[in-house]
Design an enzyme around this catalytic site. Structure first.
Site, PDB file in Angstrom:
ATOM      1  N   ASP A   1     -27.141-103.177  -2.547  1.00  0.00           N
ATOM      2  CA  ASP A   1     -27.583-103.334  -3.938  1.00  0.00           C
ATOM      3  C   ASP A   1     -28.178-104.732  -4.152  1.00  0.00           C
ATOM      4  OD1 ASP A   1     -26.171-100.771  -4.816  1.00  0.00           O
ATOM      5  OD2 ASP A   1     -24.536-101.933  -3.979  1.00  0.00           O
TER       6      ASP A   1
ATOM      7  N   HIS B   1     -19.985-100.372  -6.668  1.00  0.00           N
ATOM      8  CA  HIS B   1     -21.182 -99.810  -6.020  1.00  0.00           C
ATOM      9  C   HIS B   1     -21.385 -98.413  -6.617  1.00  0.00           C
ATOM     10  CE1 HIS B   1     -24.157 -98.647  -3.119  1.00  0.00           C
ATOM     11  NE2 HIS B   1     -23.418 -97.637  -2.713  1.00  0.00           N
TER      12      HIS B   1
END
Ligand SMILES: NC(=O)C1=CN([C@@H]2O[C@H](COP(=O)(O)OP(=O)(O)OC[C@H]3O[C@@H](n4cnc5c(N)ncnc54)[C@H](O)[C@@H]3O)[C@@H](O)[C@H]2O)C=CC1
Ligand SMILES: O=C([O-])CC(=O)C(=O)O
Length: 332
Positions: free
Chosen positions: A160, A188
């Site tokens: 990410d 996440h």
């Protein structure tokens, strides 16, 4: 003098991330070009033949750094004396699912493998959980392997983080290596908070704040955030499979920086156990900005958090608390 080989476990090694990851490890992308490795690859019995095929390819590739390969469906053999454990084994989500939808299938794997790691891995083994829901799988692993130090159990949010850098670089038409110090806060999942309030872009006249150079707060506070949050789903929509090469590459980045250190003036995002920093409930596995030195991560302290960020950081923490109780209900 040549270094002793390090033993690196990859679970789920017959799967698609595994297939991208093991050659990177064998080439030195994870631990450096002078670090020999012995790969331990674990998958379940039905995947044993495919796993053996991966082993055959590793032999065929004649990697100079690769000093041995263990390919097994026996979790004890797989965990024996490993220095690094990259936990990829589990089930990926499909189009239309959230990552927590694979919770019931995956958390039980992490409970079971926690004790094997605790009993058989090398002392001070560093663990990276990749399989989803990554933070909660790591939390379960931590809670069921109480003798592994908390600081040794982490989860992957570097993908990410790299996605956030990638989006800024695309927008500004600068090279991604000129952008740094984005932050992924939290889970996440689609509640993660990609924050560029402290990120910078290198230019001829030094480092400039990303906000100043982008000069579009509306984009940074909306579309940029949702693009990063939803990138995994966008990859699934396009490939009909979840991201693999970027996940493997980011897993290498995570371990490399943890073991070899982050460059001076640069931080990265890692899912780590919270010590209460930034008001995040202690014990959660939450993604923070970290720097690494001498094989240890530490949370970057003292960053100014505005009201907008605070609300987003708390929302993703709240989801992690809910995921924790969902995980325990799946284990009962
Ligand atoms: N944290 C992150 O940034 C990312 C996480 N992921 C997650 O990583 C995981 C793996 O993804 P893929 O490689 O695409 O899936 P995959 O289905 O291609 O491979 C997973 C492998 O795990 C194996 N496996 C299942 N149960 C196991 C067990 N008990 N022990 C050992 N191996 C086991 C399967 O047989 C399979 O070979 C998924 O949960 C996915 O959602 C994927 C991308 C990014
Ligand atoms: O989105 C998924 O299911 C796979 C993943 O975690 C990612 O690509 O970030």
């Amino acid at each position: 003098m040549a270094k002793n080989p390090m033993r690196v476990l990859v679970t789920g090694a017959a799967g698609q991330i595994g297939y991208a990851l093991v050659p990177m490890i064998a080439r030195g992308v994870m631990l450096g070009p002078d670090q020999p490795v012995i790969l331990h690859m674990l998958d379940i019995e039905p995947a044993a033949e495919a796993l053996n095929g991966v082993k055959m390819e590793l032999v065929d590739a004649a990697f100079p750094l690769l000093k041995g390969v263990v390919a097994t469906s026996d979790v004890v053999e797989a965990c024996k004396d490993v220095n690094i454990a990259v936990m990829v084994g589990g089930f990926p989500r499909k189009e239309g699912m959230e990552r927590k939808d694979v919770m019931s299938k995956n958390v039980s794997i992490y409970k079971a493998q926690a004790s094997a790691l605790e009993k058989h891995a090398a002392p001070n083994c560093k663990v990276l959980v990749v399989a989803n829901p990554a933070n909660t799988n790591a939390l379960i692993l931590k809670e069921f392997a109480p003798s592994i130090p908390e600081k040794n159990i982490t989860c992957l949010t570097r993908l990410d983080h790299n996605r956030a850098l990638g989006q800024i670089s695309e927008r500004l038409k600068v090279h991604v290596s000129d952008v740094k110090n984005a932050i992924i806060w939290g889970n996440h999942s689609s509640t993660q908070y990609p924050d560029v309030n402290h990120a910078t872009v290198a230019s001829n006249s030094g480092e400039k704040p990303v906000r100043e150079i982008v000069a579009d707060d509306n984009w940074l506070n909306s579309e940029f955030i949702t693009t990063v949050q939803q990138r995994g789903a966008a990859i699934i929509k396009a490939r009909k499979l979840s991201s693999a090469l970027s996940a493997a590459s980011s897993a290498c980045d995570h371990i490399r920086d943890w073991v070899l250190g982050t460059p001076k003036g640069t931080w990265v995002s890692m899912g780590v156990h919270s010590d209460g920093s930034y008001g995040i409930q202690k014990g959660l596995i939450y993604s923070f900005p970290v720097t690494c030195e001498n094989g240890e991560w530490s949370i970057v302290q003292g960053l100014k958090i505005d009201e907008f960020s605070r609300a987003k950081m708390d929302a993703t923490a709240k989801e992690l608390v809910e995921e924790k109780s969902l995980a325990y209900s799946c284990l009962n």
